[in-house]
Design an enzyme around this catalytic site. Structure first.
Site, short mmCIF file in Angstrom:
data_model
loop_
_atom_site.label_atom_id
_atom_site.label_comp_id
_atom_site.label_asym_id
_atom_site.label_seq_id
_atom_site.Cartn_x
_atom_site.Cartn_y
_atom_site.Cartn_z
CB SER A 104 -13.73 8.72 2.05
OG SER A 104 -12.63 8.57 1.19
CE LYS A 156 8.77 -5.49 -5.11
NZ LYS A 156 7.43 -5.92 -5.56
#
Length: 253
Positions: A104, A156
């Site tokens: 990764s 949010k």
């Protein structure tokens, strides 16, 4: 590092700088005295620190090459990008030695090197991006817990595990993942000189042991620390004297 020719610190006779990239790659190392979710990380490699050492090399003509000693399952894409760019900015030939893991974000970093050496038993690749979390909302309801979510803007509190995860929120996160994923694929394609469609075929999150990674073009050579040093010596045309600036002390490393 494992060489008798190695020295710690800035020793004036070093012509190779070696940097360990071990553990989870992050932009900074979290304070171990603070409570935080380690995400399964027992060690960190911080781009703040590693890029700092690499920036010092931009004006150090005595150092002729860089060795990246990588053993990492991955980490943050931004941190990988910062290290990748810092490696390139040195303008010096770089060899990456993948030991246990180069997956990764750690593979992203490795591709910045001109040559990647890995063991037949190294775990390599895992080209992909993930951002997963637990949704506790049903369990909370069963326990009689009422969670009050107060925020401005519908995204949010995205990822808050105590509220139900909506399809709209999932799409929002997925959009960001695909943006980073495309950047990762493009980086591997450019750094490894591979057609982008070939990288895309490999980018299903799989990782491979060294021999298969070599067949797929993800690394350049099977070998050990000695082989990585031999690659560097072939590049610089002289014996490698390796310094490990992350460590200090008198003994060989």
């Amino acid at each position: 590092g494992n060489s008798d020719s190695s020295a710690y610190g800035d020793g004036g006779n070093c012509n190779v700088t070696a940097l360990d990239i071990h553990g989870c790659i992050a932009t900074y190392t979290p304070d171990p005295n603070l409570a935080y979710d380690t995400g399964g990380c027992d060690a960190y490699a911080s781009s703040e620190e590693i890029a700092g050492y690499l920036r010092d090399l931009e004006t150090d003509d005595s150092v002729r090459a860089v060795l990246l000693d990588i053993d990492s399952p991955g980490g943050a894409p931004q941190a990988a990008l910062e290290i990748e760019e810092a490696v390139k900015d040195t303008g010096k030939p770089t060899v990456a030695l993948i030991r246990g893991y180069g997956d990764s974000a750690a593979y992203w970093v490795a591709t910045a090197a001109k040559t990647i050496v890995a063991s037949p038993e190294s775990d390599i690749g895992s080209i992909g991006v993930t951002s997963s979390f637990t949704d506790n909302a049903k369990q909370n309801a069963e326990l009689g817990i009422t969670y009050h979510s107060l925020s401005t803007g519908k995204f949010k509190d995205l990822g808050d595990p105590n509220k139900p995860f909506t399809e709209e929120e999932k799409a929002q996160i997925q959009k960001g993942l695909f943006t980073t994923f495309e950047h990762f694929i493009k980086t591997v394609s450019e750094n490894r000189g591979m057609p982008i469609e070939r990288v895309r075929e490999l980018a299903d999150g799989s990782s491979w042991l060294g021999e298969e990674a070599l067949e797929k073009g993800l690394i350049d050579k099977l070998g050990t620390y000695k082989d990585a040093i031999a690659e560097i010596e072939a590049e610089i045309g002289e014996k490698a004297v390796v310094c490990w600036p992350q460590y200090s002390g008198g003994e060989d490393y």
